[in-house]
Design a protein around this motif. Sequence first.
Motif, short mmCIF file in Angstrom:
data_model
loop_
_atom_site.label_atom_id
_atom_site.label_comp_id
_atom_site.label_asym_id
_atom_site.label_seq_id
_atom_site.Cartn_x
_atom_site.Cartn_y
_atom_site.Cartn_z
N ASN A 1 13.72 -57.50 -19.63
CA ASN A 1 13.61 -56.28 -20.32
C ASN A 1 13.61 -56.04 -21.17
OD1 ASN A 1 14.26 -55.45 -17.85
ND2 ASN A 1 16.72 -55.34 -18.12
N GLU A 2 13.95 -56.68 -22.34
CA GLU A 2 14.22 -56.48 -23.88
C GLU A 2 12.37 -56.79 -24.22
OE1 GLU A 2 16.50 -54.22 -25.03
OE2 GLU A 2 17.96 -54.53 -23.62
N LEU A 3 12.27 -56.19 -25.71
CA LEU A 3 11.37 -56.70 -26.24
C LEU A 3 11.11 -58.75 -27.24
CD1 LEU A 3 10.85 -53.08 -27.70
CD2 LEU A 3 9.17 -54.13 -26.01
N VAL A 4 11.63 -59.17 -26.01
CA VAL A 4 11.85 -60.13 -26.85
C VAL A 4 11.27 -61.44 -26.51
CG1 VAL A 4 13.79 -62.42 -27.46
CG2 VAL A 4 14.02 -59.27 -27.46
N HIS B 1 11.90 -46.47 -34.60
CA HIS B 1 11.50 -46.85 -36.16
C HIS B 1 12.32 -46.57 -37.42
CE1 HIS B 1 9.42 -50.27 -33.26
NE2 HIS B 1 9.44 -50.97 -34.65
N TYR C 1 1.88 -54.39 -39.03
CA TYR C 1 2.65 -54.25 -38.53
C TYR C 1 2.62 -53.64 -36.63
CZ TYR C 1 7.91 -53.14 -35.98
OH TYR C 1 9.04 -53.16 -35.71
N TRP C 2 1.63 -52.37 -36.12
CA TRP C 2 1.86 -52.65 -35.19
C TRP C 2 0.45 -52.34 -34.61
CZ3 TRP C 2 5.40 -49.66 -33.40
CH2 TRP C 2 6.32 -48.63 -33.93
N GLU D 1 16.43 -57.74 -34.51
CA GLU D 1 15.62 -57.30 -33.01
C GLU D 1 15.37 -56.23 -32.65
OE1 GLU D 1 13.60 -60.11 -31.52
OE2 GLU D 1 15.24 -62.02 -33.31
N LEU D 2 14.79 -55.42 -31.29
CA LEU D 2 14.40 -54.05 -31.63
C LEU D 2 15.70 -53.76 -30.51
CD1 LEU D 2 11.06 -54.23 -31.81
CD2 LEU D 2 12.23 -53.32 -32.97
N VAL D 3 16.83 -53.71 -30.41
CA VAL D 3 17.81 -52.89 -29.91
C VAL D 3 18.86 -52.27 -30.66
CG1 VAL D 3 19.53 -54.21 -28.69
CG2 VAL D 3 18.04 -55.78 -29.27
N GLU E 1 9.42 -60.73 -36.72
CA GLU E 1 10.16 -60.95 -36.98
C GLU E 1 11.32 -60.59 -36.00
OE1 GLU E 1 11.58 -61.03 -40.65
OE2 GLU E 1 14.25 -61.38 -39.81
N SER E 2 10.70 -59.26 -35.71
CA SER E 2 11.92 -58.75 -34.89
C SER E 2 11.06 -58.49 -33.39
CB SER E 2 11.38 -57.06 -34.70
OG SER E 2 11.34 -56.23 -36.29
N LEU E 3 10.48 -59.10 -32.49
CA LEU E 3 9.96 -59.36 -30.81
C LEU E 3 10.15 -60.75 -31.18
CD1 LEU E 3 6.77 -57.41 -31.15
CD2 LEU E 3 8.66 -57.12 -30.08
N TRP F 1 18.47 -59.73 -20.04
CA TRP F 1 17.78 -59.81 -21.43
C TRP F 1 15.96 -59.16 -21.53
CZ3 TRP F 1 21.16 -58.34 -25.41
CH2 TRP F 1 20.89 -57.57 -26.41
N ASN G 1 17.61 -50.30 -24.84
CA ASN G 1 18.31 -50.01 -25.38
C ASN G 1 19.50 -48.90 -25.58
OD1 ASN G 1 21.05 -51.36 -23.75
ND2 ASN G 1 21.50 -51.45 -25.75
N GLN H 1 8.77 -45.75 -29.48
CA GLN H 1 9.39 -46.42 -30.22
C GLN H 1 9.24 -45.55 -31.62
OE1 GLN H 1 9.12 -49.80 -30.39
NE2 GLN H 1 8.06 -50.70 -28.29
N TRP I 1 21.73 -61.00 -33.50
CA TRP I 1 19.90 -60.51 -33.03
C TRP I 1 20.54 -59.01 -33.01
CZ3 TRP I 1 17.67 -63.04 -28.66
CH2 TRP I 1 17.56 -62.45 -28.13
N GLU J 1 14.58 -48.14 -21.78
CA GLU J 1 15.36 -48.71 -21.28
C GLU J 1 15.14 -50.28 -22.08
OE1 GLU J 1 13.56 -49.46 -17.17
OE2 GLU J 1 14.64 -51.02 -17.16
N SER J 2 13.99 -50.60 -22.75
CA SER J 2 12.96 -51.30 -23.67
C SER J 2 14.09 -52.00 -24.55
CB SER J 2 11.79 -51.33 -24.00
OG SER J 2 10.79 -51.73 -22.94
#
Lengths: 331, 331
Positions: free
Chosen positions: A35-38, B294, A286-287, B36-38, A69-71, A32, B72, B290, B32, B69-70
Amino acid sequence: MKKLLFVYLLLIGLFVIYIYNYQMESSTKRAWNENELVGNMDETYVMVTFLVGIDYWKRALKGFEDAAESLNVSVEYRGSTQYDVHEEMTVLEQVIAKNPAGIAISTMDPEALNPVIDKAVEAGIPVVMFDADAPESKAYSFLGTDNYKAGVEAAHKMADLVNKSGEVGVITLPHQLNHQERTKGFQDTISKEYPEMKVVSINDGRGDQVISKEEAEAMIAANPNLVGIFVTEANGGVGVGQAIVSNNLKDSIKIISFDTDKGTLDMIKDDVISATIAQGTWEMGYWSLQFLFHLQHGIYDQDRKNAPLPRNVDTGVTIVTKENVDSYYPQ
Amino acid sequence: MKKLLFVYLLLIGLFVIYIYNYQMESSTKRAWNENELVGNMDETYVMVTFLVGIDYWKRALKGFEDAAESLNVSVEYRGSTQYDVHEEMTVLEQVIAKNPAGIAISTMDPEALNPVIDKAVEAGIPVVMFDADAPESKAYSFLGTDNYKAGVEAAHKMADLVNKSGEVGVITLPHQLNHQERTKGFQDTISKEYPEMKVVSINDGRGDQVISKEEAEAMIAANPNLVGIFVTEANGGVGVGQAIVSNNLKDSIKIISFDTDKGTLDMIKDDVISATIAQGTWEMGYWSLQFLFHLQHGIYDQDRKNAPLPRNVDTGVTIVTKENVDSYYPQ
């Protein structure tokens, strides 16, 4: 004995399941994170502005915090208390010394901060500019309002308010680039798309409420057929509003102002100002954080290391009128 | 009996820990997914282009896939096989019928697709434009090259190649907006910033290799002191390269071309073309997905529902020379 043996086996079995599960969970988590945006909560991204704490920055900071918060990363907000470029420079130096994960900067001077910004970039700290750019610096990206397009939007709204006909004026800061662009977008659109309308006067309100009120009164005296005034900044907007009220012209002259200060919003509620142009400040924040995170984590086209981010983002504007004004008061 | 009791207690204790842990895990996961961005693998985002499958789209699709992929989520790539706006419209209609999670569109016509794009937006499908905009449509955002700025970059590079001095020409498509902008950015920069340089000729290469070769030869004949040619599109760039080679002028005339087709990259390797302007196609694809994500997940300033995304993103350019040409060949 047999019973006891059974219990032992059950016990061992449970342990095995427990440990197996535990490992599954942690391996899932590891994949996770790759690969993920965490991110990580000890990654700290800093927003730096001048005039720290004024209302204007609140929505930008909210956007910055929402993205954090999202990231799953941390943010800090720093800035100069005064409208003082040396103070902003000192604050930025202090921020850089802490080696943060990234910095989003709004500068009060398009050049003065360049050496400090470049120093941060050269030290490997991701930097983006928002709201007010330093175009010759090494910052990777700029996120802000396209002021020409904001002026175009104001022109369309003005045409709408005056039924596409009549004389209109502009009160602006003729020596500042962003205000020149707002004025030009307005003028070009009126002259190209609304043949029954004409921009008859462009006055200098100097960003001051009292001077803008006087300029509006002079403009009205010189142009008795005036049906609308576009004011390119908020102090002037309130001043022009006062001029309209004290001369009893609320019904005959429409005002479009800029930004969403409390004074402006109150005058929209009172039908003095017809509309105001709200900038995408939440979007800028945000961006900006999203971009800094992508730089920090190396998520970009690896062929384009010298230009890993979109260079310019027009965060856009929205038009605020009596219908939607309530949601623009700070909460 | 005492031993057995101990084992039972241990057993019960373990069960309690196990169940407690299990619940912790699942509640963490639920939180989560909210913050999160999932996304979800059955969320499908679709990229739609014309001339499906040509090299030009490959990096954009790669960016689109990398973002998927990022986040999901799933992606699909569709488009017209021909340079035919009606075919592209039909493909877009088919995509809309499947109610995807979002659509990123590059249009071959800035107006023809508007009714179909608007239909998608009105049906609640997030839509952004990339590479080529439909500015009057209801799409939420456009991500592409600021062509004026690309021309500015080309001018600086040309100045660099010819030591800021001498006569240069442009071969372009004078009737297409994006090429007009590239030419204007180039011209304005030369005339404002390089007093020893002059744009002496702007010719129409019609996007054709043979015609561009002929136009380059005519330009050279008419301007014997020519030191450089900027070609605003890739077919023409190869044609101009051929003109330079067959007239034995490789050392005296520098060529800057546009985009990164194989023919262009090969000529850079062979020192025929000095540099080419690479567009941020990966960036267009990555940030399109992205943005669509959003929109689909409602992650934006809730006060600005009518403008939830940055309106315009300049994805920027990079300059490709012999030094970095290898990484631009498709892999």
